[in-house]
Scaffold this motif. Structure first.
Motif, PDB file in Angstrom:
ATOM      1  N   GLN A  48     -10.316  -4.783  13.744  1.00  0.00           N
ATOM      2  CA  GLN A  48     -11.706  -4.636  14.139  1.00  0.00           C
ATOM      3  C   GLN A  48     -12.482  -5.874  13.687  1.00  0.00           C
ATOM      4  OE1 GLN A  48     -13.922  -1.904  11.348  1.00  0.00           O
ATOM      5  NE2 GLN A  48     -11.840  -1.170  10.976  1.00  0.00           N
ATOM      6  N   ASP A  49     -13.808  -5.833  13.802  1.00  0.00           N
ATOM      7  CA  ASP A  49     -14.635  -6.962  13.390  1.00  0.00           C
ATOM      8  C   ASP A  49     -14.410  -7.243  11.902  1.00  0.00           C
ATOM      9  OD1 ASP A  49     -16.501  -8.915  13.068  1.00  0.00           O
ATOM     10  OD2 ASP A  49     -18.249  -7.617  13.323  1.00  0.00           O
ATOM     11  N   VAL A  50     -14.089  -8.490  11.590  1.00  0.00           N
ATOM     12  CA  VAL A  50     -13.787  -8.841  10.202  1.00  0.00           C
ATOM     13  C   VAL A  50     -14.978  -8.562   9.296  1.00  0.00           C
ATOM     14  CG1 VAL A  50     -13.197 -10.775   8.664  1.00  0.00           C
ATOM     15  CG2 VAL A  50     -12.121 -10.583  10.911  1.00  0.00           C
ATOM     16  N   ALA A  51     -16.190  -8.722   9.803  1.00  0.00           N
ATOM     17  CA  ALA A  51     -17.380  -8.483   8.981  1.00  0.00           C
ATOM     18  C   ALA A  51     -17.475  -7.031   8.525  1.00  0.00           C
ATOM     19  CB  ALA A  51     -18.641  -8.866   9.762  1.00  0.00           C
ATOM     20  N   GLY A  52     -16.840  -6.108   9.257  1.00  0.00           N
ATOM     21  CA  GLY A  52     -16.903  -4.703   8.877  1.00  0.00           C
ATOM     22  C   GLY A  52     -15.788  -4.261   7.947  1.00  0.00           C
ATOM     23  N   LEU A  53     -14.869  -5.165   7.627  1.00  0.00           N
ATOM     24  CA  LEU A  53     -13.760  -4.820   6.744  1.00  0.00           C
ATOM     25  C   LEU A  53     -14.145  -4.996   5.285  1.00  0.00           C
ATOM     26  CD1 LEU A  53     -10.818  -6.614   8.615  1.00  0.00           C
ATOM     27  CD2 LEU A  53     -11.352  -4.168   8.648  1.00  0.00           C
ATOM     28  N   HIS A  54     -13.422  -4.310   4.417  1.00  0.00           N
ATOM     29  CA  HIS A  54     -13.559  -4.543   2.986  1.00  0.00           C
ATOM     30  C   HIS A  54     -13.193  -5.998   2.686  1.00  0.00           C
ATOM     31  CE1 HIS A  54     -12.554  -4.356  -1.317  1.00  0.00           C
ATOM     32  NE2 HIS A  54     -13.375  -3.315  -1.366  1.00  0.00           N
ATOM     33  N   GLU A  55     -13.850  -6.587   1.653  1.00  0.00           N
ATOM     34  CA  GLU A  55     -13.607  -8.001   1.363  1.00  0.00           C
ATOM     35  C   GLU A  55     -12.126  -8.305   1.149  1.00  0.00           C
ATOM     36  OE1 GLU A  55     -17.807  -7.143  -0.035  1.00  0.00           O
ATOM     37  OE2 GLU A  55     -15.880  -6.120  -0.032  1.00  0.00           O
ATOM     38  N   ARG A  56     -11.436  -7.447   0.420  1.00  0.00           N
ATOM     39  CA  ARG A  56     -10.014  -7.682   0.156  1.00  0.00           C
ATOM     40  C   ARG A  56      -9.205  -7.648   1.444  1.00  0.00           C
ATOM     41  NH1 ARG A  56      -6.149  -3.987  -0.181  1.00  0.00           N
ATOM     42  NH2 ARG A  56      -7.680  -2.315  -0.349  1.00  0.00           N
ATOM     43  N   THR A  57      -9.510  -6.651   2.306  1.00  0.00           N
ATOM     44  CA  THR A  57      -8.791  -6.530   3.574  1.00  0.00           C
ATOM     45  C   THR A  57      -9.094  -7.709   4.485  1.00  0.00           C
ATOM     46  OG1 THR A  57      -8.948  -4.131   3.357  1.00  0.00           O
ATOM     47  CG2 THR A  57      -8.332  -5.002   5.509  1.00  0.00           C
ATOM     48  N   PHE A  89      10.074  -8.504  -1.222  1.00  0.00           N
ATOM     49  CA  PHE A  89       9.263  -9.629  -0.761  1.00  0.00           C
ATOM     50  C   PHE A  89       8.174 -10.052  -1.748  1.00  0.00           C
ATOM     51  CE2 PHE A  89      10.680  -7.576   3.250  1.00  0.00           C
ATOM     52  CZ  PHE A  89      11.447  -8.629   3.733  1.00  0.00           C
ATOM     53  N   ASP A  90       7.836  -9.184  -2.721  1.00  0.00           N
ATOM     54  CA  ASP A  90       6.815  -9.503  -3.722  1.00  0.00           C
ATOM     55  C   ASP A  90       5.527  -9.993  -3.057  1.00  0.00           C
ATOM     56  OD1 ASP A  90       5.747  -9.745  -6.248  1.00  0.00           O
ATOM     57  OD2 ASP A  90       6.466 -11.792  -6.521  1.00  0.00           O
ATOM     58  N   PRO A  91       4.941  -9.220  -2.134  1.00  0.00           N
ATOM     59  CA  PRO A  91       3.745  -9.677  -1.416  1.00  0.00           C
ATOM     60  C   PRO A  91       2.532  -9.766  -2.340  1.00  0.00           C
ATOM     61  CG  PRO A  91       4.235  -7.390  -0.876  1.00  0.00           C
ATOM     62  CD  PRO A  91       5.358  -7.866  -1.723  1.00  0.00           C
ATOM     63  N   ARG A  92       1.738 -10.826  -2.174  1.00  0.00           N
ATOM     64  CA  ARG A  92       0.669 -11.093  -3.126  1.00  0.00           C
ATOM     65  C   ARG A  92      -0.545 -10.182  -2.951  1.00  0.00           C
ATOM     66  NH1 ARG A  92      -3.344 -14.960  -1.333  1.00  0.00           N
ATOM     67  NH2 ARG A  92      -2.991 -15.695   0.796  1.00  0.00           N
ATOM     68  N   PHE A  93      -0.665  -9.473  -1.840  1.00  0.00           N
ATOM     69  CA  PHE A  93      -1.801  -8.577  -1.652  1.00  0.00           C
ATOM     70  C   PHE A  93      -1.459  -7.122  -1.979  1.00  0.00           C
ATOM     71  CE2 PHE A  93      -3.383 -12.137   0.874  1.00  0.00           C
ATOM     72  CZ  PHE A  93      -4.708 -12.161   0.473  1.00  0.00           C
ATOM     73  N   ASN A  94      -0.290  -6.854  -2.504  1.00  0.00           N
ATOM     74  CA  ASN A  94       0.102  -5.497  -2.899  1.00  0.00           C
ATOM     75  C   ASN A  94       0.000  -5.321  -4.404  1.00  0.00           C
ATOM     76  OD1 ASN A  94       1.967  -5.660  -0.193  1.00  0.00           O
ATOM     77  ND2 ASN A  94       1.444  -3.554  -0.707  1.00  0.00           N
ATOM     78  N   VAL A  95      -0.271  -4.079  -4.808  1.00  0.00           N
ATOM     79  CA  VAL A  95      -0.187  -3.729  -6.225  1.00  0.00           C
ATOM     80  C   VAL A  95       1.286  -3.662  -6.599  1.00  0.00           C
ATOM     81  CG1 VAL A  95      -0.731  -1.998  -7.976  1.00  0.00           C
ATOM     82  CG2 VAL A  95      -2.303  -2.376  -6.074  1.00  0.00           C
ATOM     83  N   LYS A  96       1.655  -4.386  -7.663  1.00  0.00           N
ATOM     84  CA  LYS A  96       3.062  -4.433  -8.060  1.00  0.00           C
ATOM     85  C   LYS A  96       3.176  -4.069  -9.526  1.00  0.00           C
ATOM     86  CE  LYS A  96       3.221  -8.671  -6.652  1.00  0.00           C
ATOM     87  NZ  LYS A  96       1.999  -8.734  -5.875  1.00  0.00           N
ATOM     88  N   TYR A  97       3.918  -3.017  -9.805  1.00  0.00           N
ATOM     89  CA  TYR A  97       4.211  -2.667 -11.193  1.00  0.00           C
ATOM     90  C   TYR A  97       5.510  -3.337 -11.602  1.00  0.00           C
ATOM     91  CZ  TYR A  97       0.654   0.973 -11.248  1.00  0.00           C
ATOM     92  OH  TYR A  97      -0.521   1.653 -11.215  1.00  0.00           O
ATOM     93  N   ARG A  98       5.448  -4.052 -12.686  1.00  0.00           N
ATOM     94  CA  ARG A  98       6.660  -4.660 -13.238  1.00  0.00           C
ATOM     95  C   ARG A  98       6.813  -4.187 -14.674  1.00  0.00           C
ATOM     96  NH1 ARG A  98       4.373  -9.160 -10.631  1.00  0.00           N
ATOM     97  NH2 ARG A  98       5.584  -9.937  -8.868  1.00  0.00           N
ATOM     98  N   ASP A  99       7.836  -3.421 -14.940  1.00  0.00           N
ATOM     99  CA  ASP A  99       8.125  -2.996 -16.300  1.00  0.00           C
ATOM    100  C   ASP A  99       8.535  -4.221 -17.107  1.00  0.00           C
ATOM    101  OD1 ASP A  99       8.639  -1.598 -18.547  1.00  0.00           O
ATOM    102  OD2 ASP A  99       9.859  -0.056 -17.571  1.00  0.00           O
ATOM    103  N   ASP A 290       0.086  -6.754 -13.614  1.00  0.00           N
ATOM    104  CA  ASP A 290      -0.985  -7.486 -12.932  1.00  0.00           C
ATOM    105  C   ASP A 290      -1.359  -6.754 -11.649  1.00  0.00           C
ATOM    106  OD1 ASP A 290      -1.040  -9.503 -14.811  1.00  0.00           O
ATOM    107  OD2 ASP A 290       0.537 -10.631 -13.805  1.00  0.00           O
ATOM    108  N   LYS A 291      -2.638  -6.768 -11.328  1.00  0.00           N
ATOM    109  CA  LYS A 291      -3.125  -6.182 -10.081  1.00  0.00           C
ATOM    110  C   LYS A 291      -3.293  -7.288  -9.048  1.00  0.00           C
ATOM    111  CE  LYS A 291      -6.445  -3.226 -10.177  1.00  0.00           C
ATOM    112  NZ  LYS A 291      -7.759  -2.619 -10.488  1.00  0.00           N
ATOM    113  N   ALA A 292      -2.697  -7.087  -7.913  1.00  0.00           N
ATOM    114  CA  ALA A 292      -2.781  -8.095  -6.860  1.00  0.00           C
ATOM    115  C   ALA A 292      -3.995  -7.888  -5.962  1.00  0.00           C
ATOM    116  CB  ALA A 292      -1.512  -8.078  -6.010  1.00  0.00           C
ATOM    117  N   ASP A 293      -4.634  -6.728  -6.054  1.00  0.00           N
ATOM    118  CA  ASP A 293      -5.777  -6.467  -5.187  1.00  0.00           C
ATOM    119  C   ASP A 293      -6.664  -5.406  -5.847  1.00  0.00           C
ATOM    120  OD1 ASP A 293      -4.429  -4.103  -4.945  1.00  0.00           O
ATOM    121  OD2 ASP A 293      -3.988  -4.289  -2.814  1.00  0.00           O
ATOM    122  N   GLU A 294      -7.714  -5.021  -5.133  1.00  0.00           N
ATOM    123  CA  GLU A 294      -8.640  -4.003  -5.622  1.00  0.00           C
ATOM    124  C   GLU A 294      -8.261  -2.629  -5.069  1.00  0.00           C
ATOM    125  OE1 GLU A 294     -10.952  -4.519  -7.844  1.00  0.00           O
ATOM    126  OE2 GLU A 294     -10.492  -6.651  -7.956  1.00  0.00           O
ATOM    127  N   ALA A 295      -7.026  -2.243  -5.246  1.00  0.00           N
ATOM    128  CA  ALA A 295      -6.563  -0.954  -4.730  1.00  0.00           C
ATOM    129  C   ALA A 295      -7.272   0.186  -5.448  1.00  0.00           C
ATOM    130  CB  ALA A 295      -5.048  -0.825  -4.934  1.00  0.00           C
TER     131      ALA A 295
END
Length: 655
Positions: A48-57, A89-99, A290-295
């Motif tokens: 959709q219109d980028v202006a209507g998306l959450h900043e992170r998205t 893939f260790d994507p940078r926009f995902n929340v990743k838990y690493r023990d 570490d948190k990769a985004d504002e989930a």
């Protein structure tokens, strides 16, 4: 930045089935993995219109250059595939838990003909029964050493076992009675299996039957005057009780549950897990990620549950999982856990009773874990040096910011507006330099309040510099400028910061810059840190400076900002409390609750204290002459007068 319309799939191309999708950047790297009950509905929401998306998205879709997907049969399969791809893939926009460590487990190799008890780490294997995890391997060995007296099962390695069988002589544990010695035929494999089954039953929580059985055997042996046998049963009973004392009963109903506690930080999240089996805490583990985004918090809970159990054996999944908030897809996660366990699993938020109190205990452990992590990271000299260098490079500063001042505004609907100034030198807080401000004009905005605070702070700096010139020290610089020649103490507000940080975005930064320009302050760098996306704003720039979320420089800015916020909130709460219940005595330096109580008991009211002389006030028990002078001076002063340090005569709070 890419336009999402350039890689949007054609209409009707996206299926409506459940599945997992991947966004990739221009180099083909996966930057985000997600799952959906309906791929078409979920993916269309991104275009959709980028202006209507959450900043992170919005940042994610403009960083991507393509999207692909994989269709699966059920939402549970989608959840499992999403977890697998995130690990791969260790994507940078995902929340990743690493023990951050491999926790030790007490393991019994039930798949072998003669099972062995041992310490195991890493991924759980088939044919092994696990108990724990424990915080330390020594805790497992201590428990096993205690219980082998009662359950003398094999604990030796395969090589030791084969060698003992070859020579026909057991090892030391067999000689001292801590192994039934199946290697030399003292017991048959079936008899040894019975010992192993009893051991596992005890570790699983069936403890009362063993203690009662030993008590009965001890009594019977004593009645038969077999005192040596009775003494053995007595020692065995003591060993069981010592093992049980280390496993405190926390749930009286004998529940099997894992209790998860979280501390959510803008850049990191702390997770703590208590494993309760048979009502007793059998193990504890946790990690900082570490948190990769504002989930949202529900997504953090879901990711922690999936990470915890995805590779676990059926025995490691309990009947209940207690969490502070339900995961974002509780039905799907519940179904996944039921499949893994092969039985019913409940995910719930405890509301009252023992489970609620246990949840609070786990939360406290998570808070302590986060505090220890931050303290360790803040105390790391190398990390602090890296942080200062990163800020120097990212903000293009003329020198490394060895002194950083941060300002924050706190108010309640425009009333009781206060501000704080905190100081970090060489990456560490300098609490003696902290200052609090009471905003003089009620009802103004945070931006106007920031303008006022910056103006007052740097007027004090200019005043200190003028005083130095008047004293004939205008040509000196550095530390000597900030030292009062009469007292030898640092002058208040005399040090010029290398970097000023304001809590906020472009409006707050612009207000601070305008205040500094009016005063002619051009040699001090300025930036703002916005809370939502941790963006760093500098004056005059339309775009923020984006520091990596794992950056030590961003971590330092966050610590400085959070400390300023904490200090401002504390001051604001004090003023609110005084406005409702306080008195004029509360503002007097060095006058604690005991002395205030003594004054009120002696005079009866604040008005009577205000009318008293210094000699009369000094007659109150616990009030010395100097304190009496401070009390009389403070009560006679105007409300806008500053709070004075009676020892040095210096202002400790700029009003």
């Amino acid at each position: 930045m890419a336009d999402p319309a350039t890689y949007r799939p054609r209409p009707g191309e996206i299926p409506t089935a459940p599945g997992v999708y991947r966004f990739r950047d221009e180099r083909g790297r996966v930057i985000y993995v997600g799952k959906a009950k309906s791929l078409r509905a979920r993916l269309n929401s991104y275009f959709q219109d980028v202006a209507g998306l959450h900043e992170r998205t919005a940042r994610m879709v403009t960083s991507a250059a393509s999207v692909d997907w994989t269709v699966v049969d059920t939402e549970v399969e989608a959840l499992q595939l999403e977890y697998t791809w995130i690990k791969e893939f260790d994507p940078r926009f995902n929340v990743k838990y690493r023990d951050d460590k491999s926790y030790p487990w007490l393991a019994v190799t039930v798949g072998e003909e003669v099972p062995r008890v041992q310490v195991m780490r890493g991924k759980q294997r088939k044919g092994v029964r696990y108990f724990g995890p424990y915080g330390h391997a020594w805790a497992i060995r201590d428990t096993v050493d205690t219980l082998l007296r009662v359950f003398p099962m094999r604990s030796c390695s395969a090589g030791v076992y084969r060698r003992a069988a070859a020579i026909g002589r057991p090892c030391l544990l067999g000689d001292i009675g801590k192994c039934a010695a199946p290697c030399v035929g003292r017991v048959t494999p079936d008899e040894h299996r019975e010992i192993v089954d009893d051991f596992m039953a005890f570790m699983a929580g069936s403890t009362s039957g063993f203690t009662k059985s030993l008590e009965q055997k001890m009594a019977a042996a004593a009645a038969e005057q077999e005192y040596e046998l009775a003494a053995k049963y007595r020692d065995d009973l003591g060993a069981l009780k010592r093992a049980l004392e280390k496993q405190t009963v926390v749930l009286g109903d004998g529940t099997d549950a894992d209790v998860l506690g979280f501390v959510d930080d803008p850049l990191e999240v702390a997770v703590q897990i208590f494993s309760v089996r048979g009502g007793r805490i059998r193990g504890q583990r946790g990690w900082i990620a570490d948190k990769a985004d504002e989930a949202p918090f529900a997504e953090l809970v879901q990711r922690a549950i999936v990470t915890l159990y995805e590779d676990a054996s059926a025995e490691a999944v309990p009947r209940q999982v207690l969490v502070p908030a339900l995961p974002s897809d509780p039905e799907v996660v519940g179904e996944l856990l039921r499949e893994l366990r092969g039985g019913p699993v409940t995910i719930r938020v405890p509301q009252r009773g023992d489970k609620k109190r246990l949840m609070e205990t786990v939360q406290q452990n998570a808070q302590q874990s986060m505090a220890r992590h931050k303290l360790k990271r803040a105390g790391d000299l190398t990390a602090r040096s890296i942080a200062l260098e990163e800020l120097h490079d990212a903000l293009e500063l003329p020198e490394v910011p060895l002194r950083i001042e941060c300002y924050d505004i706190s108010n309640l609907q425009g009333s009781e507006i206060v501000a704080s100034m905190v100081v970090f030198e060489d990456g560490l807080p300098r609490k003696s330099e902290y200052r609090r401000f009471t905003i003089r004009h009620e009802g103004q905005s945070d931006v106007a309040a920031m303008d006022e605070v910056i103006t007052r702070r740097f007027r004090r700096l200019l005043k200190a510099r003028e005083q130095e010139q008047a004293d004939g020290a205008g040509e000196s610089s550095g530390v000597e400028e900030a030292i009062d020649p009469d007292t030898g103490r640092p002058r208040k507000f005399a040090y010029a910061p290398s970097l000023v940080v304001v809590d906020g975005g472009p409006p707050q930064v612009a207000a601070a810059r305008a205040a500094m320009d009016r005063l002619g302050i051009t040699d001090v760098a300025l930036c703002g840190l916005a809370k939502r996306l941790e963006e760093v704003w500098v004056p005059g720039d339309d775009d923020p400076v984006i520091l990596p979320r794992t950056s030590e420089g961003l971590y330092l800015l966050q610590r400085v900002r959070d400390e300023a916020h904490r200090f401002a909130i504390a001051h604001h709460r004090q003023r609110r409390a005084k406005a409702m219940t306080g008195s004029a005595l509360d503002d007097i330096e060095g006058l604690g609750p005991g002395r205030r109580k003594a004054l009120m008991k002696h005079f009866g009211s604040v008005r009577a204290v205000r009318a008293a002389s210094v000699d009369e006030v000094a007659q109150v028990p616990g009030i010395g002459r100097s304190t009496a002078e401070s009390i009389v001076a403070a009560l006679a002063a105007e409300p806008s007068a500053p709070t004075v340090d009676t020892a040095t005569g210096e202002i400790v709070e700029d009003r």
